[in-house]
Design a protein around this motif. Structure first.
Motif, PDB file in Angstrom:
ATOM      1  N   SER A  68     -11.775  71.855  22.081  1.00  0.00           N
ATOM      2  CA  SER A  68     -10.931  72.091  23.254  1.00  0.00           C
ATOM      3  C   SER A  68     -11.496  73.188  24.155  1.00  0.00           C
ATOM      4  N   GLN A  73     -14.196  67.481  29.329  1.00  0.00           N
ATOM      5  CA  GLN A  73     -13.612  66.479  28.451  1.00  0.00           C
ATOM      6  C   GLN A  73     -12.899  65.436  29.300  1.00  0.00           C
ATOM      7  N   PHE A 115     -16.038  64.938  24.526  1.00  0.00           N
ATOM      8  CA  PHE A 115     -16.143  66.376  24.788  1.00  0.00           C
ATOM      9  C   PHE A 115     -17.607  66.720  24.935  1.00  0.00           C
TER      10      PHE A 115
END
Length: 120
Positions: A68, A73, A115
């Motif tokens: 994250s 992404q 990602f």
């Protein structure tokens, strides 16, 4: 490493199940000491299983946090999914996470997501 943890959790769970069956067959009056021994082993196994599961989720969380934090992404289109090799060659360092994997479920993904450190 993950596979080792999964196998260890499975082995301990199987042993715990075997203890449950042994306890069901024992008579408390005749075999109180054996029952108490199995009870203490059962408690140790439950603690160890809980610890291993916690370690497993922490590792998943670390990986989810790492992904994250990546700057780029986005969802992977159906066309890109059809030729995943081409996509991975064109974007070096691309990590694709499917929503049905443990990592994907943990991250709450609804679609296959890529990602990367570079824009794609």
């Amino acid at each position: 490493m993950k596979e080792i943890e999964k196998n260890e959790i499975k082995r301990l769970s199987d042993r715990l199940d075997a203890i449950h069956h042994q306890q069901a067959e024992l008579s408390l009056v005749e075999n109180a000491d054996k029952y108490a021994e199995l009870e203490s082993e059962k408690a140790k196994l439950e603690v160890e299983i809980a610890r291993l599961r916690e370690v497993h989720t922490q590792k998943l969380s670390k990986e989810a946090q790492k992904l994250s934090k990546m700057p780029f992404q986005r969802a992977i289109t159906k066309k890109e999914q059809a030729d995943m090799g081409k996509l991975k060659k064109s974007v070096r360092g691309l990590i694709v996470v499917h929503p049905m994997t443990a990592l994907g479920r943990e991250m709450g993904l609804q679609v296959m997501t890529g990602f990367s450190k570079v824009e794609f």
